[in-house]
Design a protein around this motif. Structure first.
Motif, PDB file in Angstrom:
ATOM      1  N   GLN A 104      13.900 -13.073   0.724  1.00 44.56           N
ATOM      2  CA  GLN A 104      13.278 -13.378  -0.567  1.00 44.56           C
ATOM      3  C   GLN A 104      11.788 -13.032  -0.578  1.00 44.56           C
ATOM      4  O   GLN A 104      11.284 -12.452  -1.554  1.00 44.56           O
ATOM      5  CB  GLN A 104      13.469 -14.867  -0.903  1.00 44.56           C
ATOM      6  N   VAL A 105      11.092 -13.348   0.497  1.00 44.43           N
ATOM      7  CA  VAL A 105       9.650 -13.079   0.567  1.00 44.43           C
ATOM      8  C   VAL A 105       9.368 -11.581   0.501  1.00 44.43           C
ATOM      9  O   VAL A 105       8.517 -11.120  -0.279  1.00 44.43           O
ATOM     10  CB  VAL A 105       9.050 -13.664   1.871  1.00 44.43           C
ATOM     11  N   VAL A 106      10.088 -10.818   1.288  1.00 44.73           N
ATOM     12  CA  VAL A 106       9.894  -9.373   1.295  1.00 44.73           C
ATOM     13  C   VAL A 106      10.254  -8.788  -0.071  1.00 44.73           C
ATOM     14  O   VAL A 106       9.525  -7.962  -0.621  1.00 44.73           O
ATOM     15  CB  VAL A 106      10.734  -8.704   2.402  1.00 44.73           C
ATOM     16  N   PHE A 107      11.355  -9.262  -0.601  1.00 45.67           N
ATOM     17  CA  PHE A 107      11.796  -8.809  -1.921  1.00 45.67           C
ATOM     18  C   PHE A 107      10.712  -9.052  -2.973  1.00 45.67           C
ATOM     19  O   PHE A 107      10.340  -8.139  -3.716  1.00 45.67           O
ATOM     20  CB  PHE A 107      13.092  -9.546  -2.297  1.00 45.67           C
ATOM     21  N   ASP A 108      10.195 -10.272  -3.003  1.00 51.19           N
ATOM     22  CA  ASP A 108       9.157 -10.619  -3.990  1.00 51.19           C
ATOM     23  C   ASP A 108       7.938  -9.716  -3.850  1.00 51.19           C
ATOM     24  O   ASP A 108       7.359  -9.284  -4.850  1.00 51.19           O
ATOM     25  CB  ASP A 108       8.727 -12.082  -3.818  1.00 51.19           C
ATOM     26  N   ARG A 109       7.566  -9.426  -2.617  1.00 49.60           N
ATOM     27  CA  ARG A 109       6.392  -8.591  -2.411  1.00 49.60           C
ATOM     28  C   ARG A 109       6.626  -7.171  -2.938  1.00 49.60           C
ATOM     29  O   ARG A 109       5.743  -6.568  -3.548  1.00 49.60           O
ATOM     30  CB  ARG A 109       6.044  -8.554  -0.913  1.00 49.60           C
ATOM     31  N   CYS A 110       7.833  -6.666  -2.716  1.00 53.07           N
ATOM     32  CA  CYS A 110       8.163  -5.323  -3.215  1.00 53.07           C
ATOM     33  C   CYS A 110       8.174  -5.300  -4.742  1.00 53.07           C
ATOM     34  O   CYS A 110       7.673  -4.360  -5.365  1.00 53.07           O
ATOM     35  CB  CYS A 110       9.521  -4.882  -2.688  1.00 53.07           C
ATOM     36  N   VAL A 111       8.750  -6.344  -5.331  1.00 55.03           N
ATOM     37  CA  VAL A 111       8.779  -6.428  -6.792  1.00 55.03           C
ATOM     38  C   VAL A 111       7.353  -6.436  -7.338  1.00 55.03           C
ATOM     39  O   VAL A 111       7.039  -5.731  -8.296  1.00 55.03           O
ATOM     40  CB  VAL A 111       9.540  -7.690  -7.260  1.00 55.03           C
ATOM     41  N   ALA A 112       6.493  -7.217  -6.684  1.00 57.39           N
ATOM     42  CA  ALA A 112       5.098  -7.301  -7.116  1.00 57.39           C
ATOM     43  C   ALA A 112       4.415  -5.936  -7.046  1.00 57.39           C
ATOM     44  O   ALA A 112       3.513  -5.645  -7.822  1.00 57.39           O
ATOM     45  CB  ALA A 112       4.342  -8.312  -6.252  1.00 57.39           C
ATOM     46  N   SER A 113       4.870  -5.095  -6.138  1.00 60.03           N
ATOM     47  CA  SER A 113       4.274  -3.764  -6.007  1.00 60.03           C
ATOM     48  C   SER A 113       4.937  -2.730  -6.912  1.00 60.03           C
ATOM     49  O   SER A 113       4.590  -1.557  -6.861  1.00 60.03           O
ATOM     50  CB  SER A 113       4.357  -3.302  -4.552  1.00 60.03           C
ATOM     51  N   GLY A 114       5.907  -3.170  -7.706  1.00 62.05           N
ATOM     52  CA  GLY A 114       6.451  -2.281  -8.724  1.00 62.05           C
ATOM     53  C   GLY A 114       7.833  -1.704  -8.451  1.00 62.05           C
ATOM     54  O   GLY A 114       8.357  -0.939  -9.262  1.00 62.05           O
ATOM     55  N   VAL A 115       8.449  -2.078  -7.332  1.00 64.93           N
ATOM     56  CA  VAL A 115       9.781  -1.545  -7.031  1.00 64.93           C
ATOM     57  C   VAL A 115      10.817  -2.191  -7.949  1.00 64.93           C
ATOM     58  O   VAL A 115      10.768  -3.398  -8.199  1.00 64.93           O
ATOM     59  CB  VAL A 115      10.155  -1.785  -5.555  1.00 64.93           C
ATOM     60  N   LYS A 116      11.736  -1.386  -8.466  1.00 69.81           N
ATOM     61  CA  LYS A 116      12.710  -1.881  -9.441  1.00 69.81           C
ATOM     62  C   LYS A 116      14.154  -1.821  -8.937  1.00 69.81           C
ATOM     63  O   LYS A 116      15.056  -2.362  -9.579  1.00 69.81           O
ATOM     64  CB  LYS A 116      12.634  -1.045 -10.723  1.00 69.81           C
ATOM     65  N   ALA A 117      14.371  -1.149  -7.796  1.00 62.64           N
ATOM     66  CA  ALA A 117      15.748  -0.932  -7.327  1.00 62.64           C
ATOM     67  C   ALA A 117      15.861  -1.241  -5.837  1.00 62.64           C
ATOM     68  O   ALA A 117      15.075  -0.740  -5.033  1.00 62.64           O
ATOM     69  CB  ALA A 117      16.167   0.505  -7.601  1.00 62.64           C
ATOM     70  N   PHE A 118      16.846  -2.067  -5.494  1.00 69.10           N
ATOM     71  CA  PHE A 118      17.011  -2.539  -4.118  1.00 69.10           C
ATOM     72  C   PHE A 118      18.460  -2.433  -3.648  1.00 69.10           C
ATOM     73  O   PHE A 118      19.387  -2.627  -4.431  1.00 69.10           O
ATOM     74  CB  PHE A 118      16.603  -4.014  -4.025  1.00 69.10           C
ATOM     75  N   LEU A 119      18.587  -2.150  -2.360  1.00 71.04           N
ATOM     76  CA  LEU A 119      19.883  -2.280  -1.698  1.00 71.04           C
ATOM     77  C   LEU A 119      19.702  -3.368  -0.648  1.00 71.04           C
ATOM     78  O   LEU A 119      18.940  -3.200   0.309  1.00 71.04           O
ATOM     79  CB  LEU A 119      20.262  -0.944  -1.047  1.00 71.04           C
ATOM     80  N   GLU A 161       0.827  -1.210   0.000  1.00 75.10           N
ATOM     81  CA  GLU A 161       0.000   0.000   0.000  1.00 75.10           C
ATOM     82  C   GLU A 161       0.867   1.269   0.000  1.00 75.10           C
ATOM     83  O   GLU A 161       0.671   2.166  -0.830  1.00 75.10           O
ATOM     84  CB  GLU A 161      -0.900  -0.053   1.243  1.00 75.10           C
ATOM     85  N   LEU A 162       1.849   1.312   0.888  1.00 74.34           N
ATOM     86  CA  LEU A 162       2.648   2.531   1.008  1.00 74.34           C
ATOM     87  C   LEU A 162       3.664   2.685  -0.125  1.00 74.34           C
ATOM     88  O   LEU A 162       4.040   3.805  -0.477  1.00 74.34           O
ATOM     89  CB  LEU A 162       3.332   2.581   2.373  1.00 74.34           C
ATOM     90  N   ILE A 163       4.097   1.566  -0.699  1.00 80.28           N
ATOM     91  CA  ILE A 163       4.961   1.657  -1.877  1.00 80.28           C
ATOM     92  C   ILE A 163       4.258   2.479  -2.942  1.00 80.28           C
ATOM     93  O   ILE A 163       4.858   3.341  -3.584  1.00 80.28           O
ATOM     94  CB  ILE A 163       5.314   0.252  -2.423  1.00 80.28           C
ATOM     95  N   LYS A 164       2.960   2.225  -3.092  1.00 84.04           N
ATOM     96  CA  LYS A 164       2.212   2.928  -4.131  1.00 84.04           C
ATOM     97  C   LYS A 164       1.806   4.332  -3.747  1.00 84.04           C
ATOM     98  O   LYS A 164       1.748   5.224  -4.593  1.00 84.04           O
ATOM     99  CB  LYS A 164       0.985   2.108  -4.536  1.00 84.04           C
ATOM    100  N   GLU A 165       1.532   4.541  -2.463  1.00 87.37           N
ATOM    101  CA  GLU A 165       1.012   5.844  -2.066  1.00 87.37           C
ATOM    102  C   GLU A 165       2.065   6.924  -1.844  1.00 87.37           C
ATOM    103  O   GLU A 165       1.819   8.086  -2.147  1.00 87.37           O
ATOM    104  CB  GLU A 165       0.154   5.705  -0.807  1.00 87.37           C
ATOM    105  N   LEU A 166       3.194   6.517  -1.300  1.00 87.32           N
ATOM    106  CA  LEU A 166       4.156   7.577  -0.944  1.00 87.32           C
ATOM    107  C   LEU A 166       4.790   8.244  -2.160  1.00 87.32           C
ATOM    108  O   LEU A 166       4.900   9.481  -2.145  1.00 87.32           O
ATOM    109  CB  LEU A 166       5.210   7.006   0.012  1.00 87.32           C
ATOM    110  N   PRO A 167       5.167   7.662  -3.244  1.00 95.87           N
ATOM    111  CA  PRO A 167       5.482   6.250  -3.420  1.00 95.87           C
ATOM    112  C   PRO A 167       6.948   5.995  -3.089  1.00 95.87           C
ATOM    113  O   PRO A 167       7.751   6.928  -3.032  1.00 95.87           O
ATOM    114  CB  PRO A 167       5.235   6.063  -4.921  1.00 95.87           C
ATOM    115  N   LEU A 168       7.296   4.706  -2.923  1.00 95.27           N
ATOM    116  CA  LEU A 168       8.681   4.337  -2.626  1.00 95.27           C
ATOM    117  C   LEU A 168       9.329   3.764  -3.880  1.00 95.27           C
ATOM    118  O   LEU A 168       8.802   2.830  -4.484  1.00 95.27           O
ATOM    119  CB  LEU A 168       8.722   3.295  -1.510  1.00 95.27           C
ATOM    120  N   MET A 169      10.458   4.342  -4.284  1.00 95.47           N
ATOM    121  CA  MET A 169      11.118   3.896  -5.523  1.00 95.47           C
ATOM    122  C   MET A 169      12.311   2.980  -5.261  1.00 95.47           C
ATOM    123  O   MET A 169      12.735   2.263  -6.172  1.00 95.47           O
ATOM    124  CB  MET A 169      11.634   5.091  -6.315  1.00 95.47           C
ATOM    125  N   ILE A 170      12.876   3.054  -4.066  1.00 93.21           N
ATOM    126  CA  ILE A 170      14.022   2.208  -3.726  1.00 93.21           C
ATOM    127  C   ILE A 170      13.726   1.551  -2.387  1.00 93.21           C
ATOM    128  O   ILE A 170      13.245   2.217  -1.478  1.00 93.21           O
ATOM    129  CB  ILE A 170      15.317   3.043  -3.596  1.00 93.21           C
TER     130      ILE A 170
END
Lengths: 229, 229
Positions: free
Chosen positions: B165-180, B145-154
Motif C-alpha cells: 500500500q505504501v509503495v502504491f500510494d507513492r507511485c500514485v502520488a507521482s502520477g502513475v495510473k496503471a499497476f500490475l 524522481e525516476l517515475i517522472k524522468e524516465l518516465p515510468l507509465m506502468i
DNA sequence: TAGATTGTTAATCGATTAACAATC
DNA sequence: TAGATTGTTAATCGATTAACAATC
C-alpha cells in the motif's frame, strides 16, 4: 440430484473470503458479519451472502458467521481440506521463478490450505534429478505415470508456446482437470477441463491503455478506478 | 466531446487481437475477416466486431479488415505505438522472476509493441546498482524522481504484502495510473487508477475446486470447459 | 450482379444490487 | 423485546449473442 451450476466468478471469490477468514482467526472475535467480510475483501455484503447461498446456509440471522465454521466450510467446498498436489511442466526461467514463488508462498499460505508443489518436469537432461526450490525435477516422459502415482491434481504449464498444446493434451489424457497456463497460446480445451490463463504480456499491453500520457495534458478521463480480474 | 466509456472487458481483449494480427502478417493474405480472427482468438466474430466498433470503423463490408491497418489502429488505441516504460518495485524472488520473464518476452513480443522494462527498485543495499535481466536496480527512494524522468507509465508491484500500500500510494502520488500488483493484499485504490491483480495463490486455490477427486469416483460433473480471465 | 462480411440494433443471458421477511 | 443480520427474491445493470440492413 444435480445441483445447479455454480458460476465460476463465484468460485473465484471463495479463496478471497477464505484468506480473510484465515487471517482473522487470531484477532479476538469468533463471529464475523458479511459487512466486515465485505470491508476486508472489497466485495459487497449482499454479494458475499449470495455467493455463500450457492453452497448452503452457514450463518445465523441477526448474528453473523462463526469464523472457524465458515472457514472449514470454504476449505471443504474448495477441496482444500485435503492435500492437493500441483505439478509444474517446463523448468525454464519462468518455471523456476514460479517454483521459487511457490516456495515463498507455501510457508505462508499455500500449505495452510492443502496445496503442495509436488513435482516439476523438464526435457533437459541437466535439470532432471535436480531440485528447484525444494521440488524435484523429473523427465517429462514420467508425467503420465507420476500424475497417477503422486497423484497430481493441478498442472502448471510453463513450457514454451510450441509445446503447450502437446503437454496439455497428455495431462488431460492422464486425468488432470485443472490447469494454470503461462504459455501465450490459445489451447484447444475439451469439455470438463478448466484452464486459467496467466499471460502477463496481455495484462501489460492492456494496462498501457490506461497509462498516463506524459507528453501532452490528458484531456480524456473516461475511465474509473476499478480492480479487475 | 466525452466518448462513452469502453468496458474494461473489451480493453482486455484488444491485446489478444493484436497478437494474432502480428503473428498473421507474414502468412500470405493481407486481409482478415472477423471469422478468421474469431477462430484464432476464441472470441466470436460478432463480439470482435462489437469490440472494434467502440473505437471506430476499421473494416470494409463484404471484404474484411486490412491486417496492417487494423494492427496499427489497435497499437494506437492501446498506446503501444509509442514507448511505454514499466518499472518494477521489489527485487525479491518474485521480482527477479518477473524481470527474467520480461526479458524473455521482450525479445519476442513486448518490445514488438512499445513496452519496455525500464527500471527496478529495492531497499536492499546489496541489490542497488546491480542489474537483473539487464534492468538496473535503483534505491526505492528514487522512485518518484525516476517515475517522472524516465518516465515510468506502468508499475509492477512485487513487494511484500506489508509494503504494497505504501509503495502504491507513492507511485500514485507521482502520477502513475496503471499497476500490475503481485502482492496478496486488498489495496485502497483512488478513482482514475487501474490495478490488475496477479495472485497465483488465489488462482490455484480456486482451481482446486475443479480438480479431480482421486479417492472416490467423481459423481458430480456440474461444470463445463471454459477458459477464463 | 451475387456473395460475403461489416457495423449496428434488438433480444437474450447472466451477474450484481436492492430490498425485505425471517429469525436469532 | 428491540436491534441486527442472514438468506432469498425481485429489480437492475451490463455484457454477449443473434440477426440483418448496408455495402463492398
Amino acid at each position: 440430484m444435480r445441483k445447479r451450476k455454480v458460476p465460476d466468478v463465484v468460485i473465484r471469490r471463495l479463496p478471497l473470503y477464505l484468506r480473510v477468514l484465515s487471517d482473522l482467526d487470531p484477532e479476538s472475535s469468533s463471529i464475523v458479519s458479511s459487512y466486515e467480510l465485505g470491508a476486508r475483501t472489497g466485495v459487497t455484503p449482499g454479494q458475499i451472502r449470495k455467493d455463500l447461498s450457492f453452497f448452503g446456509v452457514f450463518g445465523k440471522q441477526g448474528v453473523g458467521y462463526e469464523v472457524t465454521i465458515l472457514r472449514e466450510e470454504l476449505r471443504r467446498i474448495l477441496k482444500l481440506d485435503r492435500v492437493v498436489n500441483a505439478g509444474l511442466v517446463g523448468v525454464g526461467n519462468l518455471g523456476q521463478a514460479f517454483l521459487h514463488y511457490g516456495a515463498d508462498r507455501q510457508k505462508e499460505v499455500l500449505s495452510r490450505e492443502g496445496l503442495r508443489m509436488r513435482a516439476a518436469f523438464d526435457q533437459d537432461e541437466r535439470k532432471i534429478g535436480g531440485h528447484v526450490a525444494g521440488v524435484e525435477v523429473y523427465p517429462v516422459q514420467r508425467l503420465p505415470e507420476l500424475i497417477k502415482e503422486l497423484p497430481l491434481m493441478i498442472i502448471i504449464l510453463t513450457v514454451p508456446a510450441e509445446a503447450a498444446q502437446v503437454v496439455f493434451d497428455r495431462c488431460v489424457a492422464s486425468g488432470v482437470k485443472a490447469f494454470l497456463n503461462f504459455a501465450p497460446v490459445k489451447l484447444e480445451i475439451p469439455p470438463g477441463i478448466r484452464v486459467r490463463h496467466a499471460d502477463f504480456t496481455l495484462e501489460l499491453e492492456s494496462l498501457a491503455y490506461y497509462s498516463k500520457e506524459w507528453e501532452e495534458d490528458e484531456g480524456e478521463k473516461n475511465f474509473q478506478s476499478r480492480t479487475d480480474q
